[in-house]
Design an enzyme around this catalytic site. Structure first.
Site, PDB file in Angstrom:
ATOM      1  N   CYS A  87      -3.320   1.342   7.521  1.00 22.95           N
ATOM      2  CA  CYS A  87      -1.921   1.748   7.557  1.00 22.95           C
ATOM      3  C   CYS A  87      -1.001   0.586   7.195  1.00 22.95           C
ATOM      4  CB  CYS A  87      -1.534   2.277   8.939  1.00 22.95           C
ATOM      5  SG  CYS A  87      -2.744   3.399   9.622  1.00 22.95           S
ATOM      6  N   GLY A  88      -1.491  -0.335   6.391  1.00 22.51           N
ATOM      7  CA  GLY A  88      -0.681  -1.467   5.994  1.00 22.51           C
ATOM      8  C   GLY A  88      -0.513  -2.501   7.076  1.00 22.51           C
TER       9      GLY A  88
END
Length: 257
Positions: A102-103
């Site tokens: 998710c970054g």
């Protein structure tokens, strides 16, 4: 389950008795004629298990992508034909991959996890008393575990009660059976809760995210990586649900008094 004669030592004596044993057998899944994976599992609900496994590995998203499925339980084979004849070539299940979750700071280890793990945005809440009640319901209805002591139990539910329970020697297999049942019967997974009997590992947490459940309740403990992944993926985790207490590890806003 199967019954076997055993010898029991108790109070200085050996006696012959009969005991119920959890079944374990290999299940080989072939996709479009090629061997895809061999699972060690409890040989029940094999169609659901296969569907859930294929979905969690990224081969399918819905049951409609499966042209045919033939389960040969006696031989331990499932033959799957997908409408997309080239789908197997597009999915890698063995190549290790390091990428951000998710970054953020966490890392996945397999390419298919990067592709299929979901950040959960559900606004579902559950009362603390309902968490305890759901765990009690799971334990009271887990007759296979009570007879063998060798199975994990996984349930899908809402704050008001359990909807579906599946058992297996493997925690991940139990989740795949639940997932496969929902795919097969086109049941909505929105706002659902996973109730679990075993340790909450990173593998289990990733499968919960792929199912799309925002809350997972377990009788046992989580691992550090499971907690880190749950934090990043937006999943509420509660563990050690026993008697009238439990611990909340991530996203506590979904559990209310």
């Amino acid at each position: 389950m199967s019954s076997r004669p055993i010898h029991v030592y108790e109070d200085g004596k050996l006696t012959e008795q009969t005991d119920m044993i959890a079944e374990e057998s290999p299940l080989t899944i072939l996709v479009n004629g090629d061997e895809f994976a061999t699972l060690l599992c409890t040989p029940t609900y094999l169609e659901e298990l296969s569907l859930g496994f294929l979905a969690s590995e990224g081969l399918i998203r819905t049951a409609n992508e499966v042209e045919s499925m033939s389960v040969i339980k006696e031989k331990g084979y499932v033959y799957v034909q997908l409408y997309n004849r080239h789908r197997l070539d597009q999915v890698s299940v063995s190549k290790r991959y390091i990428g951000s979750c998710c970054g953020k700071s966490r890392q996945f280890y397999f390419q298919n996890d990067v592709q299929t793990a979901k950040t959960v945005m559900t606004k579902t809440t559950i009362k603390a008393s309902q968490c305890i009640k759901l765990m009690q319901e799971l334990q009271q209805t887990s007759t296979d575990f009570q007879q063998t002591g060798g199975l994990h139990n996984v349930a899908l539910g809402t704050p008001d009660g359990l909807l579906l329970i599946r058992s297996d020697i493997g925690r991940h297999n139990g989740l795949d059976k639940v997932y496969g049942h929902c795919l097969k019967h086109k049941l909505s997974l929105k706002n659902k809760i996973i109730v679990f009997s075993g340790r909450l590992s990173s593998e289990v947490l990733l499968k919960v995210s792929k199912i799309g459940a925002g809350i997972v309740l377990t009788k046992s403990a989580p691992t550090t990586l499971a907690i880190e992944l749950a934090e990043d993926l937006g999943i509420t985790t509660a563990g050690f649900i026993r008697n009238n207490r439990f611990n909340v590890y991530t996203h506590p806003q979904r559990i209310v008094e």
